[in-house]
Design a protein around this motif. Sequence first.
Motif, PDB file in Angstrom:
ATOM      1  N   GLU A 122      30.959 -64.873 -24.548  1.00 56.43           N
ATOM      2  CA  GLU A 122      32.365 -64.650 -24.206  1.00 56.43           C
ATOM      3  C   GLU A 122      33.129 -63.962 -25.331  1.00 56.43           C
ATOM      4  OE1 GLU A 122      33.815 -64.907 -21.477  1.00 56.43           O
ATOM      5  OE2 GLU A 122      32.702 -66.306 -20.212  1.00 56.43           O
ATOM      6  N   ASP A 123      32.748 -64.251 -26.597  1.00 51.56           N
ATOM      7  CA  ASP A 123      33.455 -63.651 -27.725  1.00 51.56           C
ATOM      8  C   ASP A 123      32.955 -62.253 -28.068  1.00 51.56           C
ATOM      9  OD1 ASP A 123      31.020 -64.119 -28.962  1.00 51.56           O
ATOM     10  OD2 ASP A 123      31.810 -65.477 -30.498  1.00 51.56           O
ATOM     11  N   GLY A 124      32.032 -61.723 -27.271  1.00 53.98           N
ATOM     12  CA  GLY A 124      31.492 -60.388 -27.491  1.00 53.98           C
ATOM     13  C   GLY A 124      30.265 -60.341 -28.375  1.00 53.98           C
ATOM     14  N   GLY A 125      29.934 -61.444 -29.044  1.00 52.13           N
ATOM     15  CA  GLY A 125      28.737 -61.477 -29.880  1.00 52.13           C
ATOM     16  C   GLY A 125      27.481 -61.295 -29.043  1.00 52.13           C
ATOM     17  N   PRO A 142      28.576 -55.308 -29.618  1.00 54.19           N
ATOM     18  CA  PRO A 142      27.835 -54.043 -29.510  1.00 54.19           C
ATOM     19  C   PRO A 142      28.546 -52.837 -30.113  1.00 54.19           C
ATOM     20  CG  PRO A 142      27.887 -55.207 -27.406  1.00 54.19           C
ATOM     21  CD  PRO A 142      28.836 -55.917 -28.307  1.00 54.19           C
ATOM     22  N   ILE A 143      29.869 -52.863 -30.179  1.00 53.00           N
ATOM     23  CA  ILE A 143      30.604 -51.730 -30.742  1.00 53.00           C
ATOM     24  C   ILE A 143      30.369 -51.683 -32.252  1.00 53.00           C
ATOM     25  CG2 ILE A 143      32.815 -50.562 -30.873  1.00 53.00           C
ATOM     26  CD1 ILE A 143      31.674 -51.156 -27.995  1.00 53.00           C
ATOM     27  N   ALA A 144      30.569 -52.806 -32.919  1.00 53.38           N
ATOM     28  CA  ALA A 144      30.311 -52.881 -34.355  1.00 53.38           C
ATOM     29  C   ALA A 144      28.830 -52.697 -34.656  1.00 53.38           C
ATOM     30  CB  ALA A 144      30.799 -54.220 -34.904  1.00 53.38           C
ATOM     31  N   GLY A 145      27.984 -53.090 -33.720  1.00 48.85           N
ATOM     32  CA  GLY A 145      26.540 -52.993 -33.928  1.00 48.85           C
ATOM     33  C   GLY A 145      25.963 -51.612 -33.716  1.00 48.85           C
ATOM     34  N   GLY A 146      26.782 -50.676 -33.225  1.00 56.31           N
ATOM     35  CA  GLY A 146      26.324 -49.294 -33.116  1.00 56.31           C
ATOM     36  C   GLY A 146      25.717 -48.902 -31.789  1.00 56.31           C
ATOM     37  N   ILE A 147      25.913 -49.722 -30.747  1.00 53.30           N
ATOM     38  CA  ILE A 147      25.360 -49.354 -29.437  1.00 53.30           C
ATOM     39  C   ILE A 147      26.473 -49.306 -28.386  1.00 53.30           C
ATOM     40  CG2 ILE A 147      23.024 -50.150 -29.907  1.00 53.30           C
ATOM     41  CD1 ILE A 147      23.683 -52.668 -28.236  1.00 53.30           C
ATOM     42  N   TYR A 187      32.215 -58.746 -16.705  1.00 55.52           N
ATOM     43  CA  TYR A 187      30.973 -59.286 -17.250  1.00 55.52           C
ATOM     44  C   TYR A 187      31.322 -60.150 -18.454  1.00 55.52           C
ATOM     45  CZ  TYR A 187      31.475 -55.432 -20.605  1.00 55.52           C
ATOM     46  OH  TYR A 187      31.936 -54.566 -21.557  1.00 55.52           O
ATOM     47  N   ILE A 188      30.413 -60.995 -18.835  1.00 60.81           N
ATOM     48  CA  ILE A 188      30.649 -61.926 -19.937  1.00 60.81           C
ATOM     49  C   ILE A 188      30.840 -61.144 -21.237  1.00 60.81           C
ATOM     50  CG2 ILE A 188      29.696 -63.844 -21.272  1.00 60.81           C
ATOM     51  CD1 ILE A 188      28.120 -64.611 -18.724  1.00 60.81           C
ATOM     52  N   GLY A 189      31.973 -61.340 -21.880  1.00 61.63           N
ATOM     53  CA  GLY A 189      32.294 -60.651 -23.118  1.00 61.63           C
ATOM     54  C   GLY A 189      33.148 -59.410 -22.926  1.00 61.63           C
ATOM     55  N   LYS A 190      33.424 -59.016 -21.702  1.00 64.96           N
ATOM     56  CA  LYS A 190      34.148 -57.767 -21.447  1.00 64.96           C
ATOM     57  C   LYS A 190      35.531 -57.770 -22.097  1.00 64.96           C
ATOM     58  CE  LYS A 190      35.753 -54.694 -17.749  1.00 64.96           C
ATOM     59  NZ  LYS A 190      35.804 -54.447 -16.280  1.00 64.96           N
ATOM     60  N   ALA A 239      36.719 -59.574 -24.614  1.00 66.19           N
ATOM     61  CA  ALA A 239      36.649 -59.588 -26.076  1.00 66.19           C
ATOM     62  C   ALA A 239      36.273 -58.210 -26.618  1.00 66.19           C
ATOM     63  CB  ALA A 239      35.644 -60.636 -26.546  1.00 66.19           C
ATOM     64  N   ILE A 240      35.345 -57.539 -25.954  1.00 63.90           N
ATOM     65  CA  ILE A 240      34.917 -56.215 -26.402  1.00 63.90           C
ATOM     66  C   ILE A 240      36.050 -55.208 -26.243  1.00 63.90           C
ATOM     67  CG2 ILE A 240      33.345 -54.302 -25.892  1.00 63.90           C
ATOM     68  CD1 ILE A 240      31.221 -56.434 -25.202  1.00 63.90           C
ATOM     69  N   ALA A 241      36.779 -55.299 -25.142  1.00 68.06           N
ATOM     70  CA  ALA A 241      37.907 -54.381 -24.922  1.00 68.06           C
ATOM     71  C   ALA A 241      38.978 -54.571 -25.993  1.00 68.06           C
ATOM     72  CB  ALA A 241      38.492 -54.601 -23.534  1.00 68.06           C
ATOM     73  N   LYS A 242      39.248 -55.811 -26.348  1.00 69.40           N
ATOM     74  CA  LYS A 242      40.241 -56.091 -27.396  1.00 69.40           C
ATOM     75  C   LYS A 242      39.771 -55.523 -28.736  1.00 69.40           C
ATOM     76  CE  LYS A 242      42.425 -60.251 -25.483  1.00 69.40           C
ATOM     77  NZ  LYS A 242      42.641 -61.715 -25.650  1.00 69.40           N
ATOM     78  N   TYR A 243      38.482 -55.672 -29.014  1.00 65.65           N
ATOM     79  CA  TYR A 243      37.944 -55.143 -30.268  1.00 65.65           C
ATOM     80  C   TYR A 243      38.067 -53.625 -30.309  1.00 65.65           C
ATOM     81  CZ  TYR A 243      34.867 -54.542 -34.283  1.00 65.65           C
ATOM     82  OH  TYR A 243      34.378 -54.209 -35.515  1.00 65.65           O
TER      83      TYR A 243
END
Length: 380
Positions: free
Chosen positions: A102-105, A264-269, A281-284, A286-290
């Motif tokens: 959920e937190d994008g990890g 995944p954004i910080a991870g390069g993918i 989807y799960i984490g969506k 959190a990823i959008a906020k990042y």
Amino acid sequence: MTQVQLTEDGLKKTPMYDYYIEKGCKITDFGGWGLPIQITKIADEHKAVREAVGLFDASHMGEVRVKSGKMNAYDWWNGLITNDVHKATYNGKAQYTAVCKEDGGMLDDMIYYRKNDDEFVATPNGSNREKIVKWMNDHNQDGQVEITDETYDWGLIAVQGPNAEELLSRLTDTNLSEIEYYAYKADQKVGGHERVQISRTGYTGEAGFELYIPAEHMVDIWKQLVKEGQDLGVVECALGARDTLRLEAGLPLYGNDFDESVNPIAGGIAFAVPKAKEADYIGKEAIAKYRAQETADKEASRGFKIDGKQIARHGMEVRNTDGEVIGVVTSGTKSPTLGYPLGFVRVNATYKVGDKVVIEVRGKEVEAELTKKDWLSESK
């Protein structure tokens, strides 16, 4: 699922394990599996894949089959992964994706294979398989889909390098030229054995195939590939060359370049997280906020190279030229092809390709340059 065999040290055996022992290979613990670092010499194995053809045992990778039940399998899967299943546009297509909390990890990155409109096979990393299978089942409590872990039923041989297609063509009547990149054909005959999936995928930066083989036939097909490939320069390869090859090719490794603390954004993918995906989807969120944060508040995965002999390794601190810590090395090696040290760093996103940084290598400050991860283009 077939019962896996264990070594005396409790490591899982791939179908190739006894073969390794017969050849005198030293076995190491790789995510709970007993695998060799090298079969001959890492440099020779690496060179063979770049110039001829190499074979890898990747049977530690998971094979998890999902079929539609109360819910269509792809509609269900689309709620768990970052990529968009609608981009896997035909049966026989493969897609790379991340699975997040959920937190994008990231829980894992993987490929899944679309078999038909109601069935696919996901291939989590070997060290993450049990976690991912549990995650899938935890989000299938009402039995929307049917999940079967078939990992121990299958072996996986990667045939990689410029001569890969010629070698594999000697063992199969399948028209390999018809298989597109990130696509496959199921239930093919290879080396006299049925039910082999031939996938045009790999983890080396070279052309090649991955063969999903019923476990009991894997060693025989491996031996046939070795025999038939002598005039093509075939070499048996292992984990060491796998790592140097994937690094040169700019390919990340879970557990090194990202983990559950990295999105995944910080991870390069980021390419595996389409902004236009409509489905939740799960984490969506959190990823959008990042993604929406200011650049200075984000991290980015960059390549680096060093003009010298010092090799930066995973976990080493990265500083700017003023001495401030700006990130960490996630992977590093000396490139056998290019002859200089390179790797990946995760740094503050304000630092771009071309910037100079300093990496502390065993107490010594070593200057490095941030680069794209396209080093192989230099050797073409």
